[in-house]
Design a protein around this motif. Structure first.
Motif, PDB file in Angstrom:
ATOM      1  N   MET A  53       0.826  -1.205   0.000  1.00  0.00           N
ATOM      2  CA  MET A  53       0.000   0.000   0.000  1.00  0.00           C
ATOM      3  C   MET A  53       0.862   1.259   0.000  1.00  0.00           C
ATOM      4  O   MET A  53       0.646   2.170  -0.816  1.00  0.00           O
ATOM      5  CB  MET A  53      -0.952  -0.002   1.208  1.00  0.00           C
ATOM      6  CG  MET A  53      -2.031  -1.072   1.125  1.00  0.00           C
ATOM      7  SD  MET A  53      -3.246  -0.995   2.481  1.00  0.00           S
ATOM      8  CE  MET A  53      -2.255  -1.486   3.879  1.00  0.00           C
ATOM      9  N   GLY A  57       0.983   1.826  -3.827  1.00  0.00           N
ATOM     10  CA  GLY A  57      -0.375   2.323  -3.983  1.00  0.00           C
ATOM     11  C   GLY A  57      -1.435   1.248  -4.121  1.00  0.00           C
ATOM     12  O   GLY A  57      -2.545   1.522  -4.590  1.00  0.00           O
ATOM     13  N   VAL A  58      -1.114   0.014  -3.715  1.00  0.00           N
ATOM     14  CA  VAL A  58      -2.132  -1.040  -3.730  1.00  0.00           C
ATOM     15  C   VAL A  58      -3.234  -0.628  -2.753  1.00  0.00           C
ATOM     16  O   VAL A  58      -2.957  -0.189  -1.633  1.00  0.00           O
ATOM     17  CB  VAL A  58      -1.517  -2.405  -3.361  1.00  0.00           C
ATOM     18  CG1 VAL A  58      -2.600  -3.469  -3.222  1.00  0.00           C
ATOM     19  CG2 VAL A  58      -0.481  -2.817  -4.398  1.00  0.00           C
ATOM     20  N   GLN A  59      -4.456  -0.770  -3.182  1.00  0.00           N
ATOM     21  CA  GLN A  59      -5.591  -0.352  -2.370  1.00  0.00           C
ATOM     22  C   GLN A  59      -5.896  -1.382  -1.280  1.00  0.00           C
ATOM     23  O   GLN A  59      -5.870  -2.593  -1.529  1.00  0.00           O
ATOM     24  CB  GLN A  59      -6.830  -0.165  -3.251  1.00  0.00           C
ATOM     25  CG  GLN A  59      -6.675   0.906  -4.303  1.00  0.00           C
ATOM     26  CD  GLN A  59      -6.471   2.265  -3.673  1.00  0.00           C
ATOM     27  OE1 GLN A  59      -7.280   2.724  -2.878  1.00  0.00           O
ATOM     28  NE2 GLN A  59      -5.370   2.916  -4.032  1.00  0.00           N
ATOM     29  N   LYS A  60      -6.205  -0.907  -0.091  1.00  0.00           N
ATOM     30  CA  LYS A  60      -6.560  -1.784   1.024  1.00  0.00           C
ATOM     31  C   LYS A  60      -7.770  -2.636   0.660  1.00  0.00           C
ATOM     32  O   LYS A  60      -7.824  -3.826   0.995  1.00  0.00           O
ATOM     33  CB  LYS A  60      -6.838  -0.966   2.287  1.00  0.00           C
ATOM     34  CG  LYS A  60      -7.129  -1.830   3.511  1.00  0.00           C
ATOM     35  CD  LYS A  60      -7.298  -1.006   4.749  1.00  0.00           C
ATOM     36  CE  LYS A  60      -7.550  -1.781   6.016  1.00  0.00           C
ATOM     37  NZ  LYS A  60      -7.944  -3.143   5.969  1.00  0.00           N
ATOM     38  N   THR A  61      -8.723  -2.035  -0.040  1.00  0.00           N
ATOM     39  CA  THR A  61      -9.919  -2.795  -0.427  1.00  0.00           C
ATOM     40  C   THR A  61      -9.567  -3.951  -1.365  1.00  0.00           C
ATOM     41  O   THR A  61     -10.175  -5.017  -1.289  1.00  0.00           O
ATOM     42  CB  THR A  61     -10.973  -1.882  -1.084  1.00  0.00           C
ATOM     43  OG1 THR A  61     -10.374  -1.200  -2.185  1.00  0.00           O
ATOM     44  CG2 THR A  61     -11.542  -0.877  -0.111  1.00  0.00           C
ATOM     45  N   THR A  62      -8.583  -3.754  -2.225  1.00  0.00           N
ATOM     46  CA  THR A  62      -8.162  -4.842  -3.116  1.00  0.00           C
ATOM     47  C   THR A  62      -7.542  -5.966  -2.304  1.00  0.00           C
ATOM     48  O   THR A  62      -7.847  -7.146  -2.530  1.00  0.00           O
ATOM     49  CB  THR A  62      -7.155  -4.316  -4.160  1.00  0.00           C
ATOM     50  OG1 THR A  62      -7.712  -3.184  -4.828  1.00  0.00           O
ATOM     51  CG2 THR A  62      -6.821  -5.391  -5.191  1.00  0.00           C
ATOM     52  N   GLU A  76      -2.200  -4.034  -9.488  1.00  0.00           N
ATOM     53  CA  GLU A  76      -1.955  -2.758  -8.813  1.00  0.00           C
ATOM     54  C   GLU A  76      -0.481  -2.584  -8.466  1.00  0.00           C
ATOM     55  O   GLU A  76       0.037  -1.464  -8.507  1.00  0.00           O
ATOM     56  CB  GLU A  76      -2.843  -2.627  -7.578  1.00  0.00           C
ATOM     57  CG  GLU A  76      -4.303  -2.435  -7.944  1.00  0.00           C
ATOM     58  CD  GLU A  76      -5.203  -2.169  -6.750  1.00  0.00           C
ATOM     59  OE1 GLU A  76      -4.703  -1.851  -5.647  1.00  0.00           O
ATOM     60  OE2 GLU A  76      -6.435  -2.277  -6.925  1.00  0.00           O
TER      61      GLU A  76
END
Length: 153
Positions: A53, A57-62, A76
């Motif tokens: 993250m 920038g990997v999304q927490k939701t992903t 991502e």
């Protein structure tokens, strides 16, 4: 396929890596060669979800929805590496080298992402429960092959 072939095929294009289960093996293979600084921009090892993250920038939701070992996370990771390094080709690797795994994500499953000007491509390879070192080497070699194919396209 070798890292030397990547350096020859690059022709002024640049590469970055975002690695998890391989712990920097792809970056090491590329930087073992003289002249690699003209091609290899940077590599990052994001072993933890927080690092994925924070650095890519990997999304927490992903991560919450698909888990770290998934094609959406690999996508991502690759896009984040490409955006942050401003390179022509970025590869990402996230997987379960072993020992361990689960019924749904077995040992030896590795997800790859490849970001180029054409977009982001993902794929999953199940190398099997061949041992941690063998999975990591196979994942490294597969990622190098992805980079080479992208540069030759």
């Amino acid at each position: 396929m070798s890292a030397a072939e990547i350096l020859r095929a690059a022709q002024g294009r640049t590469v970055a890596t975002a690695e998890s289960c391989t712990g920097g093996m792809v970056a090491a293979a590329l930087t073992d060669l003289p002249g690699s600084s003209a091609v290899f921009h940077w590599g990052v090892v994001t072993y933890s979800n927080q690092a994925k993250m924070d650095l890519l920038g990997v999304q927490k939701t992903t991560l919450d929805t698909h888990g770290a070992v998934s094609e959406p996370v690999a996508a991502e990771m690759a896009q984040g590496a490409s955006d942050r390094a401003a390179v022509d080709v970025a590869v990402s690797i996230t997987g379960i080298a072993g020992p361990g795994g689960s019924e749904f994500k077995p040992e030896g499953r590795v997800c790859f992402g490849l970001s180029t000007a054409a977009g982001v491509h993902t794929e999953t390879v199940d190398f099997g429960a061949i041992g941690r070192e063998a999975v990591r080497r196979a994942a490294r070699d597969h990622a190098l092959a992805l980079i080479l194919r992208a540069l030759q396209a």
